[in-house]
Design a protein around this motif. Sequence first.
Motif, PDB file in Angstrom:
ATOM      1  N   SER A 190      -6.987  19.621   0.851  1.00 37.56           N
ATOM      2  CA  SER A 190      -7.297  18.286   0.350  1.00 37.56           C
ATOM      3  C   SER A 190      -6.123  17.736  -0.444  1.00 37.56           C
ATOM      4  N   ILE A 191      -5.875  16.454  -0.285  1.00 38.93           N
ATOM      5  CA  ILE A 191      -4.888  15.735  -1.087  1.00 38.93           C
ATOM      6  C   ILE A 191      -5.581  14.516  -1.677  1.00 38.93           C
ATOM      7  N   GLU A 192      -5.392  14.327  -2.987  1.00 42.39           N
ATOM      8  CA  GLU A 192      -5.985  13.165  -3.647  1.00 42.39           C
ATOM      9  C   GLU A 192      -4.894  12.146  -3.945  1.00 42.39           C
ATOM     10  N   ILE A 193      -5.051  10.948  -3.401  1.00 38.93           N
ATOM     11  CA  ILE A 193      -4.101   9.869  -3.601  1.00 38.93           C
ATOM     12  C   ILE A 193      -4.724   8.856  -4.563  1.00 38.93           C
ATOM     13  N   MET A 194      -3.982   7.846  -4.941  1.00 37.61           N
ATOM     14  CA  MET A 194      -4.537   6.815  -5.813  1.00 37.61           C
ATOM     15  C   MET A 194      -3.952   5.456  -5.457  1.00 37.61           C
ATOM     16  N   PRO A 195      -4.774   4.416  -5.554  1.00 34.04           N
ATOM     17  CA  PRO A 195      -4.283   3.078  -5.236  1.00 34.04           C
ATOM     18  C   PRO A 195      -3.385   2.566  -6.340  1.00 34.04           C
ATOM     19  N   SER A 196      -2.678   1.508  -6.060  1.00 32.68           N
ATOM     20  CA  SER A 196      -1.812   0.903  -7.067  1.00 32.68           C
ATOM     21  C   SER A 196      -2.635   0.023  -7.999  1.00 32.68           C
ATOM     22  N   GLY A 197      -2.040  -0.260  -9.156  1.00 35.86           N
ATOM     23  CA  GLY A 197      -2.639  -1.228 -10.057  1.00 35.86           C
ATOM     24  C   GLY A 197      -3.893  -0.759 -10.750  1.00 35.86           C
ATOM     25  N   VAL A 215       0.711   4.773  -0.131  1.00 37.33           N
ATOM     26  CA  VAL A 215      -0.627   5.353  -0.152  1.00 37.33           C
ATOM     27  C   VAL A 215      -1.171   5.492   1.268  1.00 37.33           C
ATOM     28  N   ALA A 216      -0.959   4.468   2.098  1.00 39.48           N
ATOM     29  CA  ALA A 216      -1.385   4.561   3.490  1.00 39.48           C
ATOM     30  C   ALA A 216      -0.630   5.674   4.226  1.00 39.48           C
ATOM     31  N   ALA A 217       0.662   5.827   3.912  1.00 44.40           N
ATOM     32  CA  ALA A 217       1.451   6.888   4.540  1.00 44.40           C
ATOM     33  C   ALA A 217       0.936   8.263   4.128  1.00 44.40           C
ATOM     34  N   GLN A 218       0.557   8.430   2.862  1.00 38.79           N
ATOM     35  CA  GLN A 218       0.000   9.707   2.424  1.00 38.79           C
ATOM     36  C   GLN A 218      -1.276  10.034   3.192  1.00 38.79           C
ATOM     37  N   TRP A 230      -8.703  12.444  -0.348  1.00 42.08           N
ATOM     38  CA  TRP A 230      -9.503  11.900  -1.444  1.00 42.08           C
ATOM     39  C   TRP A 230      -8.713  10.783  -2.113  1.00 42.08           C
ATOM     40  N   MET A 231      -9.411   9.963  -2.872  1.00 39.85           N
ATOM     41  CA  MET A 231      -8.743   8.921  -3.646  1.00 39.85           C
ATOM     42  C   MET A 231      -9.352   8.864  -5.049  1.00 39.85           C
ATOM     43  N   TRP A 232      -8.486   8.931  -6.048  1.00 43.12           N
ATOM     44  CA  TRP A 232      -8.885   8.724  -7.451  1.00 43.12           C
ATOM     45  C   TRP A 232      -8.846   7.231  -7.717  1.00 43.12           C
ATOM     46  N   TYR A 233      -9.995   6.681  -8.114  1.00 41.72           N
ATOM     47  CA  TYR A 233     -10.070   5.221  -8.226  1.00 41.72           C
ATOM     48  C   TYR A 233     -10.873   4.856  -9.480  1.00 41.72           C
ATOM     49  N   PRO A 234     -10.207   4.689 -10.620  1.00 42.16           N
ATOM     50  CA  PRO A 234     -10.921   4.383 -11.859  1.00 42.16           C
ATOM     51  C   PRO A 234     -11.314   2.906 -11.951  1.00 42.16           C
ATOM     52  N   ASN A 235     -12.225   2.641 -12.870  1.00 42.57           N
ATOM     53  CA  ASN A 235     -12.625   1.271 -13.171  1.00 42.57           C
ATOM     54  C   ASN A 235     -11.881   0.822 -14.424  1.00 42.57           C
ATOM     55  N   LEU A 251     -13.353  -7.130  -3.528  1.00 41.22           N
ATOM     56  CA  LEU A 251     -12.328  -7.589  -2.582  1.00 41.22           C
ATOM     57  C   LEU A 251     -11.085  -6.709  -2.652  1.00 41.22           C
ATOM     58  N   VAL A 252     -10.708  -6.318  -3.872  1.00 41.39           N
ATOM     59  CA  VAL A 252      -9.556  -5.431  -4.031  1.00 41.39           C
ATOM     60  C   VAL A 252      -9.834  -4.103  -3.331  1.00 41.39           C
ATOM     61  N   ARG A 253     -11.006  -3.548  -3.546  1.00 42.45           N
ATOM     62  CA  ARG A 253     -11.326  -2.261  -2.930  1.00 42.45           C
ATOM     63  C   ARG A 253     -11.434  -2.388  -1.411  1.00 42.45           C
ATOM     64  N   GLU A 254     -11.950  -3.488  -0.954  1.00 47.07           N
ATOM     65  CA  GLU A 254     -12.022  -3.705   0.495  1.00 47.07           C
ATOM     66  C   GLU A 254     -10.630  -3.628   1.114  1.00 47.07           C
ATOM     67  N   GLU A 255      -9.654  -4.245   0.484  1.00 45.84           N
ATOM     68  CA  GLU A 255      -8.291  -4.220   1.009  1.00 45.84           C
ATOM     69  C   GLU A 255      -7.734  -2.799   0.994  1.00 45.84           C
ATOM     70  N   VAL A 256      -7.970  -2.076  -0.104  1.00 48.17           N
ATOM     71  CA  VAL A 256      -7.469  -0.709  -0.207  1.00 48.17           C
ATOM     72  C   VAL A 256      -8.101   0.164   0.873  1.00 48.17           C
ATOM     73  N   PHE A 257      -9.428   0.137   0.979  1.00 41.94           N
ATOM     74  CA  PHE A 257     -10.119   0.998   1.938  1.00 41.94           C
ATOM     75  C   PHE A 257      -9.731   0.652   3.373  1.00 41.94           C
ATOM     76  N   ARG A 258      -9.489  -0.626   3.651  1.00 42.97           N
ATOM     77  CA  ARG A 258      -9.102  -1.048   5.000  1.00 42.97           C
ATOM     78  C   ARG A 258      -7.702  -0.554   5.361  1.00 42.97           C
ATOM     79  N   ASN A 259      -6.829  -0.489   4.381  1.00 38.33           N
ATOM     80  CA  ASN A 259      -5.438  -0.114   4.665  1.00 38.33           C
ATOM     81  C   ASN A 259      -5.202   1.390   4.696  1.00 38.33           C
ATOM     82  N   VAL A 260      -6.156   2.161   4.261  1.00 43.73           N
ATOM     83  CA  VAL A 260      -6.008   3.616   4.267  1.00 43.73           C
ATOM     84  C   VAL A 260      -6.692   4.159   5.517  1.00 43.73           C
ATOM     85  N   PRO A 261      -5.940   4.751   6.433  1.00 45.21           N
ATOM     86  CA  PRO A 261      -6.536   5.142   7.720  1.00 45.21           C
ATOM     87  C   PRO A 261      -7.543   6.276   7.634  1.00 45.21           C
ATOM     88  N   LYS A 262      -7.431   7.137   6.637  1.00 39.96           N
ATOM     89  CA  LYS A 262      -8.382   8.250   6.500  1.00 39.96           C
ATOM     90  C   LYS A 262      -8.770   8.367   5.036  1.00 39.96           C
TER      91      LYS A 262
END
Length: 800
Positions: A190-197, A215-218, A230-235, A251-262
């Motif tokens: 398992s590898i845990e990535i994180m979105p920007s911002g 992030v998409a490349a990872q 996995w993705m670490w995604y705080p509020n 909307l922000v999460r929709e963009e992130v989830f759409r751009n991450v292939p797995k």
Amino acid sequence: MAAVLFFSIFFTVSEVLARVDLSRAGICNVAGDDPLTTQSIHVLREEVARRTGIWLPVSVRIDNHAGPTVFLVLETTRLQLPAPLRKALDALPKPSAEGFRIVTQGNDVVVIEGKDARGLLYGIGRLLRKAEMTSGRIVLAGTLHLSSSPKYMVRGHQLGYRPKTNSYDAFTVAGFDQYIRELALFGANSIEIMPSGTDDDSTSRHMKLPAMEMVAAQSRICIKYGLDCWMWYPNIGKGFSDPAKVSRELLVREEVFRNVPKLDAIFVPGGDPGELEPDELFTWLGKVAGVLKKHHPKAKIWVSPQSFKPEKAWFDAFFRHVNSGYPWLGGIVFGPWVKVPVEQIRKIVKPSIPIRNYPDITHSIACQYPEPDWDPAWAMTLGREAINPRPTDEKLFHNAVAPYCIGSISYSEGTNDDVNKFIWSDQDWNPATDVRETLKDYSRLFLGADLADEGALALAALEQNVKGPVLAAAHIDRTLQRWQAMERTASPSLRANPRFQMGLIRAYFDAYIRERSLYEAGLERQAYAALTSSAGSAKSRAQQALAMLRKAWEEPVAAPLKARCLALADSLYRSIGAQLTVARHGAMPGRGNFIDNLDYPLNDAPWLVHELKKTADMDEAGAAKVLDALLNRTYPGKGGTYDHFLSPLSRARVLGRLSREKDPGSLQSPRVSYTVGLPGKDYYEAFPGVTTPVPVVPKAWHTQIEVLYENVLRIACDQLDPGAVYKVRVVYTGRFKSTIRMKTADNILIHDYIKAGLRPEYEFDLPAGAIKNGKVIFEWNCKAGERGLQLAELSLIRVN
């Protein structure tokens, strides 16, 4: 536990005269041609070629392999193997999911059978770890007969592409690819990535790609090696019940989830960062789950009970929600700043709800698992996030928590914890693994076959360097000699190897700090000798002491060691983008820039110089008064007591300390901390050779005894006179700034709640009757919802 995978292992390595020589071997692929199998074969060929120059040929024709051969097979394709090879495999226990079997026959045949495609990759990893690969040769020191299955179903590490890390933000896609591959060779799934911002800037001067692209490349790399993503995604912030903010955030999460292939799971911390109350948090997560399902239908949400305001009501509500049966909830995560011990969490939540560990393997102080009883020299120089191989500590922390979890994904802030990652992965695979074996494999694979033993010893020595008082640590010099011996014979490629450089810089750094510690301790002794001398005036003695203390930066020692540290820091920046200084390498302050601390003062010079300078404008009587205060600062007077909690004698007064095995994160017992946290700029000044202002207070104030959350700190003082009158002097330093109350165990109030951080020192009358039979037990607590309390000094001063 039902959540833990079946585990079995059978392992013998026989040292025999005949070696298994695969230098002229070919690969016979009996495993098929699915993408992961094909990729695993590529990994084997490429890693062998990188170390030997040999490109092992591949064939699917078994009849083409009468000579040296590496057979690769899955459990589902094993019938294609010759009967003798199947028989050899069948002599070993069957592996479970992701497991493998390896056997050797004769002196030139190896068979790797994966239970599944992942198992084949891990079997190849084990072969690479055990093989001695040199130019033109690949051999095994003896026969291998091995059946191995992972005990824990989650085994991974967090690799965040953000400025806060000390190196990841400088990685290229190829750099992440290789690093993730190497983690997989040691069993990571398992590898845990994180979105920007999130809680960090989305850009840095080191980034090779925009954050979202990386992030998409990872995620694509995880697909490539068949790993879970996995993705670490705080509020961030508040207002997650406000419809406008909810819409924006979704909307922000929709963009992130759409751009991450797995994406297999997201982990949402309850805090650090995050400030939501449980009702709001779980309502919000239900909305996130709807967006997540659109793009990753099988992904679940995991959540941790992390909280910066850990009140009982918060936890009661949190666990009520956890047990409510939300279909989107994958499980909960135990990690830093989770107040409730993991064994209690396992009792609170339903047995069907898994717990994933989130261990902090990256920090050394002010963290989940700090170095115990560190010498302040290390706290002030190595600091919180230095290169920190801690193999024996990591095994201890792992094995204390692991039985309650389904596995772990570590919290990492960069490459400084590189060794710890591989130790942790091996422990997640098999917690009985001796860390020396992991260190040998690490050294053999990453430093070279000839350094398997010596590299392992050298890495282990770095952990031991920082155990115990630095002035007594003569073994630090021997550790440097060991690393220098490897350095002298190192090839150019090894000298440029970042893993070798990381060990080497720590060896030089530790030796430099010890040389300075010895030197500056001697200068401080000479300064005090001048102050206590009967010759000369108080003002002249003050000037003599100042002259002694100034030698630390005017006549420095061990310049070659310092120069080597600086050169290696530059090399690490070039090789992996390691940011070990702020100005030169672009580090974030406090995030791995320990080389900035090379010349941090290691004695009491900042405080002494600050006080002694005052005498220049005083008359003799005033100067004498200053000297008397310096010399007697810690003397409590006749019949008094003084404690600071780096001292073993003082720590012996602290009640309720549990062993690290029983309480590894100090969630139930006191521990030593190393944070100054003084109020206001008046307590800090510029100091020669140091890039940031240093505290001009006694060095003892840099260290505290601390308890976390609502735990009560108890300290026993004895050999007191029941008929005497005493004053109590306390010093509150540290980073918590909590609201502290002090009383006796008999409930006699010493002081009501005080907000720490307004000033360090306080003095109170000890009420009559507090001492009984020559003894008093003091108790401190902070208010509910605070992070804990810290006490630097405690004095009882007799006034009659």
